[in-house]
Design an enzyme around this catalytic site. Sequence first.
Site, PDB file in Angstrom:
ATOM      1  N   HIS A 161       0.830  -1.204   0.000  1.00  0.00           N
ATOM      2  CA  HIS A 161       0.000   0.000   0.000  1.00  0.00           C
ATOM      3  C   HIS A 161       0.863   1.252   0.000  1.00  0.00           C
ATOM      4  O   HIS A 161       0.943   1.989   0.991  1.00  0.00           O
ATOM      5  CB  HIS A 161      -0.944  -0.016   1.198  1.00  0.00           C
ATOM      6  CG  HIS A 161      -2.062  -0.996   1.048  1.00  0.00           C
ATOM      7  ND1 HIS A 161      -2.645  -1.640   2.120  1.00  0.00           N
ATOM      8  CD2 HIS A 161      -2.697  -1.462  -0.054  1.00  0.00           C
ATOM      9  CE1 HIS A 161      -3.596  -2.451   1.676  1.00  0.00           C
ATOM     10  NE2 HIS A 161      -3.640  -2.355   0.367  1.00  0.00           N
ATOM     11  N   CYS A 222       3.758 -12.123   2.877  1.00  0.00           N
ATOM     12  CA  CYS A 222       4.644 -12.002   4.029  1.00  0.00           C
ATOM     13  C   CYS A 222       4.503 -13.233   4.923  1.00  0.00           C
ATOM     14  O   CYS A 222       3.375 -13.666   5.210  1.00  0.00           O
ATOM     15  CB  CYS A 222       4.290 -10.748   4.825  1.00  0.00           C
ATOM     16  SG  CYS A 222       5.229 -10.579   6.362  1.00  0.00           S
ATOM     17  N   GLU A 252      -5.817  -8.324   3.254  1.00  0.00           N
ATOM     18  CA  GLU A 252      -5.221  -9.336   4.127  1.00  0.00           C
ATOM     19  C   GLU A 252      -6.288 -10.105   4.891  1.00  0.00           C
ATOM     20  O   GLU A 252      -6.221 -11.331   5.020  1.00  0.00           O
ATOM     21  CB  GLU A 252      -4.241  -8.691   5.106  1.00  0.00           C
ATOM     22  CG  GLU A 252      -3.547  -9.715   5.998  1.00  0.00           C
ATOM     23  CD  GLU A 252      -2.703  -9.084   7.088  1.00  0.00           C
ATOM     24  OE1 GLU A 252      -2.658  -9.653   8.189  1.00  0.00           O
ATOM     25  OE2 GLU A 252      -2.084  -8.026   6.829  1.00  0.00           O
ATOM     26  N   SER A 382      -3.042   2.469   3.597  1.00  0.00           N
ATOM     27  CA  SER A 382      -2.206   1.617   4.441  1.00  0.00           C
ATOM     28  C   SER A 382      -2.781   1.545   5.845  1.00  0.00           C
ATOM     29  O   SER A 382      -2.844   2.543   6.564  1.00  0.00           O
ATOM     30  CB  SER A 382      -0.773   2.172   4.499  1.00  0.00           C
ATOM     31  OG  SER A 382      -0.025   1.557   5.520  1.00  0.00           O
TER      32      SER A 382
END
Length: 471
Positions: A161, A222, A252, A382
Amino acid sequence: RTALFSRSARARTQTMLAHRSPTSATAAIGRAPDARANGSRIKTPSTRRATTTRTNAAPNLPFDPREYRRDLGRSSQYSRKFLNDEEAATKMANDGISYSKTGLVAEMKENGFAYVEDGITFKLADAYGFCWGVERAVQMAYEARKQFPEAKLWITNEIIHNPTVNERLSEMGVNFVEETSDGKDFSGVKSGEVVILPAFGASVHEMKFLADKGANIVDTTCPWVSKVWNAVDTHKRKDFTSIIHGKYSHEETVATASFATTYLIVKDMREANYVRDYILKGGDKAEFMEKFKNAMSQGFDPDEDLDGVGIANQTTMLKGETEAIGKLFQSTMMEKFGVENVDQHFVVMDTICDATQERQDAMYKLVDAKPDIMLVVGGFNSSNTSHLQEISEDKAIPSYWVDTADRLNADTNSISHKLAHGELVTTDGWLPAGDVVIGITSGASTPDKVVEDVMDVVFATKRALESAVSR
């Protein structure tokens, strides 16, 4: 378009409408009604909801998400290997999207995280900016361009982001899958082309759809996000509902939910306390279902699915709030079932991201020093950056969240900035004429070069103010 994850088609199947996020890409893919296998809680035919009609874009369900991802990882069309290619790392540095080695941020790190010039004292948080997972994901995208020089490359969303990083990838010829009002449009992706999954992951449904389409997948997820997926799999195997602390439309959280079987997403302590009250006292079921209609699994029943819960989180949420929510549900299960039985009804695993925690801790330390002004630098979408801004606002420090240096105007001493809860505002005369101490930090997706560019404009603003006074 058959390759569109369509929400409009799903609107004609009323069952799913009430249980999937209207803003998530996976909303267009029906979930298997009997995916609660392998020890998961299975509803009887009398309580299970009707199966939806799937669009042509839907994968061939049912399948076990964890086992499917493992199988995909063994296939030749999938890679999650970080090559640590020096040439790719060098190009990132040259493009200004890595750690600063020679700029002002690097100098501040070597000199007590502070810098003084023209009456401005900048104090840099001692943990800030690019985290390891973000750097890894961006470098994997650069490495993919090198590995597949002639192939068409796609990203299912932004790689991270941050607008500067995504702009650089676009300049390298990387295409971004379009998010339309009906969902993600994968119609342009062809067999043999390369699709990069972003740092915050992609739903298992998207993975399967792309693999079935014949795409080569580069998975930059990640490892901390993958750790959360393992946690919800543990919940599933214990026949527990996953309580996910996150924002239901965040990519996410959408991905994490796709690895769960039964889940409920709570955004904050207020929502968590609402669920606690329902567990202990009951309540208006229709109100509950309406309140969480976009944040629960298909067929979720609060009267049946809250007897055993496990805690997971979107890795970018406030550490303290995630911990508080975990303790809240632990005490709830103790109160309902007895302290001696809590392990049969509650489980929590440590899924708080180290990088998120370190940046938040550093932000608390910085605001406790009471700077005159705070600058928070990071993408406006973000989540982790929004929480840094939230910490500063809670301390009542004038705080300005910007995504690029373009938000500051040195000539007019004005700044366009975002508040923690979403409003974009413009403040005139934000920089005072006298000496000032400015705290500065950046989100985990923000390159150091962007922070340095912002500081350059602040210094230019100060010089413009002094010039105006001297005239």
